[in-house]
Write an enzyme that holds these catalytic residues in place. Sequence first.
Site, PDB file in Angstrom:
ATOM      1  N   GLU A  74      41.400  48.605  43.561  1.00 31.29           N
ATOM      2  CA  GLU A  74      42.569  48.057  44.235  1.00 31.29           C
ATOM      3  C   GLU A  74      43.477  47.257  43.308  1.00 31.29           C
ATOM      4  OE1 GLU A  74      39.339  48.603  47.322  1.00 31.29           O
ATOM      5  OE2 GLU A  74      39.436  47.646  45.345  1.00 31.29           O
ATOM      6  N   PHE A 136      31.359  41.610  58.411  1.00 34.73           N
ATOM      7  CA  PHE A 136      31.251  42.478  57.246  1.00 34.73           C
ATOM      8  C   PHE A 136      32.627  42.741  56.634  1.00 34.73           C
ATOM      9  CE2 PHE A 136      31.189  46.865  55.483  1.00 34.73           C
ATOM     10  CZ  PHE A 136      30.324  46.628  54.411  1.00 34.73           C
ATOM     11  N   GLN A 137      32.714  42.526  55.328  1.00 34.61           N
ATOM     12  CA  GLN A 137      33.941  42.701  54.551  1.00 34.61           C
ATOM     13  C   GLN A 137      35.099  41.875  55.109  1.00 34.61           C
ATOM     14  OE1 GLN A 137      34.658  46.959  53.872  1.00 34.61           O
ATOM     15  NE2 GLN A 137      33.428  46.825  52.008  1.00 34.61           N
ATOM     16  N   LYS A 186      41.983  45.300  62.474  1.00 33.62           N
ATOM     17  CA  LYS A 186      41.803  46.706  62.836  1.00 33.62           C
ATOM     18  C   LYS A 186      42.223  46.974  64.278  1.00 33.62           C
ATOM     19  CE  LYS A 186      38.507  50.491  62.268  1.00 33.62           C
ATOM     20  NZ  LYS A 186      37.147  50.860  61.787  1.00 33.62           N
ATOM     21  N   MET A 505      45.457  39.997  19.486  1.00 32.83           N
ATOM     22  CA  MET A 505      46.262  38.779  19.548  1.00 32.83           C
ATOM     23  C   MET A 505      45.386  37.537  19.468  1.00 32.83           C
ATOM     24  SD  MET A 505      49.332  37.596  19.613  1.00 32.83           S
ATOM     25  CE  MET A 505      50.579  38.624  20.391  1.00 32.83           C
TER      26      MET A 505
END
Length: 614
Positions: A74, A136-137, A186, A505
């Site tokens: 993501e 959950f999640q 949802k 760098m």
Amino acid sequence: MNAVLKPSTHPLAGKAMTGAEIVVQLLADEGTSAVFGYSGGAILPTYDAIFRFNRENRAENGGEKMPLIVPANEQAAGFMAAGYARASGKVGVCLVTSGPGATNTVTPVRDCMADSIPIVVLCGQVPTGAVGTDAFQEAPISTIMGSAAKHVFLVTDPTKLEATVRTAFEIARTGRPGPVVVDIPKDVQNWNGTFKGEGVLPIPGYRARLKQVYENRLSAEQLAQFHELIKASKRPLIYAGGGVIHGQASDSLRSFAKAFGIPVTTTLMGIGAFDTTDPLSLEMLGMHGTAFANYAVDDCDFLIAVGARFDDRVAGVPAKFAPNAKGIAHFDIDPSEINKVKRVSWHHVGELNNALARVEAHLGEQGFNPDYSAWHAHIAELKQKHPMNYERGGDHIQPHAVIEEINKITRGEAIVATGVGQHQMWAAQYFDFKQPRLWLTSGSMGTMGFGLPAALGAQFACPDKIVIDIDGDASIRMNLGELETATTYGTPVKVVVLNNFGDGMVKQWQRLFFDSRYAGSDKSLHQKDFIKAAEADGYRYAVRVSSKADLPRVVKEFIEFKGPAFLEVIIDPMASVYPMVGPGMSYGQMITGDWIPSRNAAPVSDDVKNTQMF
């Protein structure tokens, strides 16, 4: 003011839709031509709605009207949306699931906020009744994103979903652009309701501030004051930042500069706002800007800042920045930037196109016709005495030469994305950029792993452009999984890895300021076979070059290859980025290295070695 109020006669007004279908219809209304995201349980209703939308609506070429681009994770989806936005000027869209899906976008959201990039991140969330139960999640996205985004919405009332998403786009693109996050449970996605086809949320304070800024016009007194400041100047200099590009004001800036012959230098984020091949261009200023630009800042007597914010990479020591300027003018759309870092003698908060046009017209009406020939001669001398240069002998391939070879072919017209590190600065220094929105880089956040996904997003936004990712071996490793994304979708992004076997760098800083103690910067970057990795991900063109003699031929083949192409170049492991204005140093103390003449000695003092600024 670029408001996004849609007409009340929307052809689908009154149609029964689910919340997910409403979201997808709004994306279509916004002209979204690609959505970037990774699926999961809490966002599946919207994913299904996109699938059905694309099945029922075809693009003119027969393909999907709103393709859903699935990355390896993501974070890359967020950077793809950012690359899409940076290259097109439209709002990029990222669509992810709840919990880890949403938290993986925190870095691109903060990156977009820091660089003023308009994206909308649509997150799935657990059902409304489960919010706050550690389901959950589940993750508290409103709290997590609240300090990273321009604005965050949690939609708990499904009847407000349509207005909320429409308002999210409005906030993302207006004023100083930025990322907006919409957290959608949802059950809100599954809700059945009526599509209204119009309406936004009541955000009167925000819109009132926008109205005040967009309608703010230069007064006669302000114009007269600016006239007096520039009339007294013999050495004016324009310092342009990313705000010029975000404000679609590049043409106005160019017109103003050329009308009176005022030289222009840009920040890292402002690259392309002024044609770098124009004689009035001094290219980039700042920590790794051209020596002639930085010396010109020291020598100017009137500095005109346009859409720039005097950040620490430009004005590291504010009191010593533009020390000979008798006046500083500042044009910006964000009132919080005025006098935040450097006090100015004149300022205007408003839309840049109108402001620059008004100043140009007023000066013309007053018969302002300056003679800057002495200043132009001085600039020409600075360019002649302190040109960009690097070691051109030896056996190693120098990274600068790689950029120059590609630039011979692309001629300042390709879109160039970068990771973060030395390769980023070499690309900024040695590529030409004739137009805005060709240079995509993580400026303020400096996020490694940005380059490849941003390039992919840009290619979806501009399918007819050559898009090149200039990356480093350490930076690309952070989102290496996106190589497969490129081949999966047949995206013809050209990926260049300048391989110096480590965090270049960081190692440069350690050489300069930590007596070459390479703590943590010489890690496990010696075992990776990038060519095998690219071939495993489906690249038909994956080539490594380590010989200087082969470079021109290979670069030509690489750019001309049809489809995704991967090029690894083994470069001088000791190559450094110069010029360099070290932390705590003024431009007069700029380190120019062995190949760019300096007009001042610049020893690295113990005070600088002990600086608290990276």
